[in-house]
Motif scaffolding. Structure first.
Motif, PDB file in Angstrom:
ATOM      1  N   PRO A 174      -4.924   1.929   2.206  1.00  0.00           N
ATOM      2  CA  PRO A 174      -5.257   2.770   1.149  1.00  0.00           C
ATOM      3  C   PRO A 174      -5.944   4.321   1.528  1.00  0.00           C
ATOM      4  O   PRO A 174      -5.638   5.158   0.650  1.00  0.00           O
ATOM      5  CB  PRO A 174      -6.373   1.923   0.267  1.00  0.00           C
ATOM      6  N   ILE A 175      -6.477   4.289   2.370  1.00  0.00           N
ATOM      7  CA  ILE A 175      -7.011   5.800   2.838  1.00  0.00           C
ATOM      8  C   ILE A 175      -5.966   6.634   3.265  1.00  0.00           C
ATOM      9  O   ILE A 175      -5.863   7.664   2.687  1.00  0.00           O
ATOM     10  CB  ILE A 175      -8.063   5.484   3.878  1.00  0.00           C
ATOM     11  N   VAL A 176      -5.118   6.085   4.181  1.00  0.00           N
ATOM     12  CA  VAL A 176      -4.057   6.940   4.510  1.00  0.00           C
ATOM     13  C   VAL A 176      -2.964   7.301   3.563  1.00  0.00           C
ATOM     14  O   VAL A 176      -2.448   8.264   3.401  1.00  0.00           O
ATOM     15  CB  VAL A 176      -2.934   6.324   5.912  1.00  0.00           C
ATOM     16  N   ALA A 177      -2.747   6.367   2.504  1.00  0.00           N
ATOM     17  CA  ALA A 177      -1.770   6.313   1.482  1.00  0.00           C
ATOM     18  C   ALA A 177      -2.267   7.654   0.510  1.00  0.00           C
ATOM     19  O   ALA A 177      -1.494   8.153  -0.014  1.00  0.00           O
ATOM     20  CB  ALA A 177      -1.530   5.176   0.809  1.00  0.00           C
ATOM     21  N   ALA A 178      -3.627   7.465   0.275  1.00  0.00           N
ATOM     22  CA  ALA A 178      -4.329   8.570  -0.777  1.00  0.00           C
ATOM     23  C   ALA A 178      -4.003  10.108  -0.115  1.00  0.00           C
ATOM     24  O   ALA A 178      -3.836  10.993  -0.541  1.00  0.00           O
ATOM     25  CB  ALA A 178      -5.567   8.200  -0.816  1.00  0.00           C
ATOM     26  N   GLY A 221       9.145   7.326  -0.388  1.00  0.00           N
ATOM     27  CA  GLY A 221      10.604   7.349  -0.350  1.00  0.00           C
ATOM     28  C   GLY A 221      11.209   7.148   1.222  1.00  0.00           C
ATOM     29  O   GLY A 221      10.289   6.806   2.107  1.00  0.00           O
ATOM     30  N   PRO A 222      12.434   7.477   1.322  1.00  0.00           N
ATOM     31  CA  PRO A 222      13.233   7.348   2.387  1.00  0.00           C
ATOM     32  C   PRO A 222      12.553   8.164   3.717  1.00  0.00           C
ATOM     33  O   PRO A 222      12.724   7.676   4.695  1.00  0.00           O
ATOM     34  CB  PRO A 222      14.573   7.787   2.220  1.00  0.00           C
ATOM     35  N   GLY A 223      11.760   9.285   3.337  1.00  0.00           N
ATOM     36  CA  GLY A 223      11.081  10.240   4.381  1.00  0.00           C
ATOM     37  C   GLY A 223       9.811   9.528   4.822  1.00  0.00           C
ATOM     38  O   GLY A 223       9.119  10.474   5.272  1.00  0.00           O
ATOM     39  N   SER A 224       9.744   8.195   4.821  1.00  0.00           N
ATOM     40  CA  SER A 224       8.325   7.802   5.006  1.00  0.00           C
ATOM     41  C   SER A 224       8.479   6.431   5.986  1.00  0.00           C
ATOM     42  O   SER A 224       9.440   5.837   5.956  1.00  0.00           O
ATOM     43  CB  SER A 224       7.390   7.320   3.836  1.00  0.00           C
ATOM     44  N   GLY A 225       7.475   6.314   6.731  1.00  0.00           N
ATOM     45  CA  GLY A 225       7.423   4.972   7.566  1.00  0.00           C
ATOM     46  C   GLY A 225       5.945   4.581   8.024  1.00  0.00           C
ATOM     47  O   GLY A 225       5.110   5.704   7.877  1.00  0.00           O
ATOM     48  N   ALA A 226       5.604   3.292   8.271  1.00  0.00           N
ATOM     49  CA  ALA A 226       4.287   3.108   8.580  1.00  0.00           C
ATOM     50  C   ALA A 226       4.187   1.965   9.557  1.00  0.00           C
ATOM     51  O   ALA A 226       5.183   1.297   9.885  1.00  0.00           O
ATOM     52  CB  ALA A 226       3.640   2.598   7.247  1.00  0.00           C
ATOM     53  N   LYS A 227       2.817   1.713   9.852  1.00  0.00           N
ATOM     54  CA  LYS A 227       2.845   0.458  10.739  1.00  0.00           C
ATOM     55  C   LYS A 227       1.289   0.074  10.519  1.00  0.00           C
ATOM     56  O   LYS A 227       0.233   0.846  10.485  1.00  0.00           O
ATOM     57  CB  LYS A 227       2.882   0.770  12.230  1.00  0.00           C
ATOM     58  N   THR A 228       0.911  -1.097  10.250  1.00  0.00           N
ATOM     59  CA  THR A 228      -0.308  -1.624  10.031  1.00  0.00           C
ATOM     60  C   THR A 228      -0.837  -2.223  11.383  1.00  0.00           C
ATOM     61  O   THR A 228      -0.227  -2.466  12.305  1.00  0.00           O
ATOM     62  CB  THR A 228      -0.257  -2.954   9.154  1.00  0.00           C
ATOM     63  N   GLY A 229      -2.186  -2.519  11.216  1.00  0.00           N
ATOM     64  CA  GLY A 229      -2.831  -2.744  12.830  1.00  0.00           C
ATOM     65  C   GLY A 229      -4.232  -3.638  12.301  1.00  0.00           C
ATOM     66  O   GLY A 229      -4.999  -2.907  11.622  1.00  0.00           O
ATOM     67  N   SER A 230      -4.659  -4.708  13.003  1.00  0.00           N
ATOM     68  CA  SER A 230      -5.885  -5.074  12.907  1.00  0.00           C
ATOM     69  C   SER A 230      -6.315  -5.387  14.425  1.00  0.00           C
ATOM     70  O   SER A 230      -5.472  -5.834  15.302  1.00  0.00           O
ATOM     71  CB  SER A 230      -5.815  -6.492  12.389  1.00  0.00           C
ATOM     72  N   HIS A 250      -7.680  -6.788   7.644  1.00  0.00           N
ATOM     73  CA  HIS A 250      -6.277  -6.246   7.887  1.00  0.00           C
ATOM     74  C   HIS A 250      -6.310  -4.948   7.556  1.00  0.00           C
ATOM     75  O   HIS A 250      -6.748  -4.287   6.636  1.00  0.00           O
ATOM     76  CB  HIS A 250      -5.356  -7.156   7.012  1.00  0.00           C
ATOM     77  N   GLY A 251      -5.449  -4.180   8.370  1.00  0.00           N
ATOM     78  CA  GLY A 251      -5.324  -2.864   8.228  1.00  0.00           C
ATOM     79  C   GLY A 251      -4.782  -2.269   6.798  1.00  0.00           C
ATOM     80  O   GLY A 251      -4.656  -1.174   6.096  1.00  0.00           O
ATOM     81  N   ASN A 252      -3.886  -3.236   6.352  1.00  0.00           N
ATOM     82  CA  ASN A 252      -2.776  -2.874   5.146  1.00  0.00           C
ATOM     83  C   ASN A 252      -3.832  -2.521   3.831  1.00  0.00           C
ATOM     84  O   ASN A 252      -3.617  -2.247   3.041  1.00  0.00           O
ATOM     85  CB  ASN A 252      -1.830  -3.729   5.040  1.00  0.00           C
ATOM     86  N   THR A 253      -4.932  -3.684   3.991  1.00  0.00           N
ATOM     87  CA  THR A 253      -5.624  -3.533   2.729  1.00  0.00           C
ATOM     88  C   THR A 253      -7.103  -2.635   3.062  1.00  0.00           C
ATOM     89  O   THR A 253      -7.870  -2.495   2.174  1.00  0.00           O
ATOM     90  CB  THR A 253      -6.339  -4.931   2.357  1.00  0.00           C
ATOM     91  N   VAL A 310       0.844  -1.387   0.158  1.00  0.00           N
ATOM     92  CA  VAL A 310      -0.079   0.041   0.021  1.00  0.00           C
ATOM     93  C   VAL A 310       1.009   1.101  -0.221  1.00  0.00           C
ATOM     94  O   VAL A 310       0.567   2.336  -0.443  1.00  0.00           O
ATOM     95  CB  VAL A 310      -0.974   0.103   1.087  1.00  0.00           C
ATOM     96  N   MET A 311       2.090   1.279   0.558  1.00  0.00           N
ATOM     97  CA  MET A 311       2.945   2.417   0.576  1.00  0.00           C
ATOM     98  C   MET A 311       3.756   2.374  -0.579  1.00  0.00           C
ATOM     99  O   MET A 311       5.041   3.056  -0.481  1.00  0.00           O
ATOM    100  CB  MET A 311       3.520   2.510   2.011  1.00  0.00           C
ATOM    101  N   SER A 312       3.810   1.562  -1.597  1.00  0.00           N
ATOM    102  CA  SER A 312       4.852   1.491  -2.702  1.00  0.00           C
ATOM    103  C   SER A 312       4.810   2.939  -3.412  1.00  0.00           C
ATOM    104  O   SER A 312       3.909   3.504  -3.593  1.00  0.00           O
ATOM    105  CB  SER A 312       4.422   0.405  -3.572  1.00  0.00           C
ATOM    106  N   GLY A 313       6.193   3.318  -3.408  1.00  0.00           N
ATOM    107  CA  GLY A 313       6.453   4.562  -4.247  1.00  0.00           C
ATOM    108  C   GLY A 313       6.819   5.647  -3.156  1.00  0.00           C
ATOM    109  O   GLY A 313       6.934   6.862  -3.552  1.00  0.00           O
TER     110      GLY A 313
END
Length: 540
Positions: A530-534, A483-492, A523-526, A478-481
């Motif tokens: 996508p909401i956060v990524a948008a 760059g280095p100044g990014s980070g994430a964490k999924t959750g259910s 699952h949070g990644n699906t 979901v966070m493809s693209g």
């Protein structure tokens, strides 16, 4: 006010009015205001109206109204007393000096028409043109008559409403984003409640602006309805928020059609609230008012606590399919195939291994997790500028082993919102806690929370681990693209009474951090991802 009224009715309409005014009774079958021979013989006659009767009655009413003879116009309705009162109020309350009416297309039982009203008030003169319609029925005597309602005068009027032309009591209050773009609930549905709250909360503390002069609806209950015609446009007082119209649009679009979703975005440098959106927009504000377990997104805080305890991303933290701590509750991972004997803390974080985390509970003791949560501002009350469920001064005591391990993976008695988890992501990104604000700090009622933030060591390691969740972990797709100044964490997160987990996602990219929840979605990644990524893409 009085004045001269000019009729712009067709030849048939003028003729009909002349017939009406020239006759006192008898003869002239189908002429409005004159009872037909059939009706005279039997007042209860309710024969279907002919097209000629409808056209003639409508034309006569419009001609009488336009000539200024409101008594004659009212007499052509099925409720003369009410119509007379409404017609008089229309003239005097709205300061209308003259009216022209022009008949238009026929409607079932009546016709549409155009009204052109001349208004004079406060040195302002204006022409107001609008469309309306009427229907024709039979009155109690059986004669053709206009079916009366206030909406005949203007379609914006309901029963008991009147029109007023005056100077507004105060300038309008406009709520804007940080760049000065006006925000409205029509354009941004998720902000409707917030905009109304901000106007009520801060309106009397603002200055500037000039009141508008115009014609608006005074509702039957005494409240002011919408302004229908502007004689002089006012300049509104402006309440500037921290919101960003571009990110708000992206957030609204991202949650649209997702039942039970909420997202909040913050500026990592200041804590400024950049976007708030939830769906359905007329439901509970799941962006600011959610109060449920955040699932594995809370491992951002837990990871920081373990780093504070001396661990590093490369510290060994075996991931088992099932495991417990201190002979307490048995935990498992979402996937039974998720296990790795030589796993590290970074691997556990990227793959969201529950057992790898709970086995480290002994490093935290009874207060280690709560102490680190305090550095994220989670044990303090927040004054954001609008109602929220935010900092938790009553964050559950994790002295009981099972409660501690549950909280370590974002379960137990924890309750968070996307606002809170966006702040957690923002603190992880910058190392500093900035309490979220939606208006200027000087306007906020109540103390603005402060916290120590994270050490540079913990911040560096935490950013490394959150980046790993994108490059090698559950957030990679979901966070493809990013760059280095990014980070994430999924959750259910498991929620009592639901057959499916809530999906959570928290991330940052550049100077924007965001978090989202989607109820009963998996699952949070699906789902939330996508909401956060948008939203984050809109902030690049």
């Amino acid at each position: 006010m009085g004045g001269v009224f000019t009729a712009m009715v067709g030849v048939a309409g003028v003729g009909a009015y002349n017939i009406y005014t020239g006759l006192d009774g008898g003869g002239g079958s189908g002429t409005p205001g004159v009872r037909s021979q059939a009706a005279a013989a039997d007042p209860t006659t309710r024969a279907p109206l002919t097209g000629k009767e409808i056209t003639a009655t409508a034309g006569s009413f419009l001609a009488a109204w336009s000539s200024g003879d409101t008594a004659a116009a009212a007499a052509l309705t099925n409720s003369p007393e009410t119509a007379a009162s409404d017609l008089e109020a229309y003239t005097t309350g709205a300061h209308i000096g003259s009216v022209k009416t022009a008949p238009g297309a026929a409607t079932p039982g009546g016709e549409r028409f155009t009204v052109t009203a001349r208004i004079a008030y406060g040195g302002q003169n204006s022409t107001w043109t609008y469309g309306s319609s009427l229907t024709v029925t039979r009155n109690s005597a059986g004669d053709p008559a206009v079916a009366w309602s206030a909406s005949v005068l203007n379609p914006g009027l309901a029963s008991g409403d009147t029109l007023l032309t005056s100077t507004r009591d105060a300038p309008d209050l406009e709520v804007t984003d940080r760049a000065g773009n006006v925000l409205t609930g029509d354009r941004y549905p998720s902000l409707a409640r917030i905009i109304a709250d901000l106007k009520q909360r801060y309106g009397d503390r603002l200055t500037g602006g000039t009141p508008a002069i115009g014609t608006w609806v005074r509702k039957a209950d005494g409240s002011d309805g919408p302004m229908l015609h502007v004689l002089r446009k006012g300049t509104g007082m402006r309440l500037r928020t921290t919101l960003d119209a571009t990110l708000q649009s992206a957030a609204e679009k991202a949650v649209s059609g997702r039942n039970g979703a909420g997202v909040t975005a913050l500026d990592t440098r200041s804590g400024a609230v950049l976007a708030v959106a939830y769906s359905p927009a007329d439901g509970v504000d799941l962006a600011l008012m959610e109060d449920s377990a955040p699932g594995s997104t809370f491992k951002i805080v837990t990871a920081a606590a373990l780093l504070d305890s001396g661990m590093t991303p490369s510290s060994t933290a075996p991931c088992k399919a099932d495991d417990n701590y201190a002979n307490g509750r048995m935990y498992h991972n979402d996937s039974p195939t998720l296990h790795k004997a030589d796993a590290t803390l970074a691997w556990d974080f990227a793959q969201s291994c529950n057992t790898g985390f709970i086995r480290q509970a002994g490093r935290l003791g009874s207060n280690g997790l709560k102490n680190t949560a305090a550095k994220f501002g989670l044990t303090r009350e927040w004054s954001v500028g609008t109602p929220t469920l935010d900092g938790r001064p009553d964050m559950p005591d994790s002295s009981a082993p099972d409660e501690l391990t549950s909280e370590m993976i974002g379960q137990g008695e924890l309750g968070m919102s996307p606002l809170v988890m966006a702040s957690v992501a923002a603190t992880a990104a910058s190392g500093d806690f900035h309490q979220p604000l939606i208006v200027d700090r000087g306007l906020v009622e109540g103390p603005v929370a402060t916290a120590s933030g994270l050490s540079s060591r913990t911040t560096g390691y935490l950013r490394q681990m959150m980046r790993g969740a994108i490059t090698d972990g559950t957030a990679s797709g979901v966070m493809s693209g990013f760059g280095p100044g990014s980070g994430a964490k999924t959750g259910s997160a498991e929620v009592s009474g639901q057959s499916t987990t809530n999906g959570w996602f928290a991330a940052y990219a550049g100077h924007v951090a965001a978090a989202a929840v989607v109820h009963d979605a998996g699952h949070g990644n699906t789902t939330a991802g996508p909401i956060v990524a948008a939203v984050l893409r809109a902030g690049r």
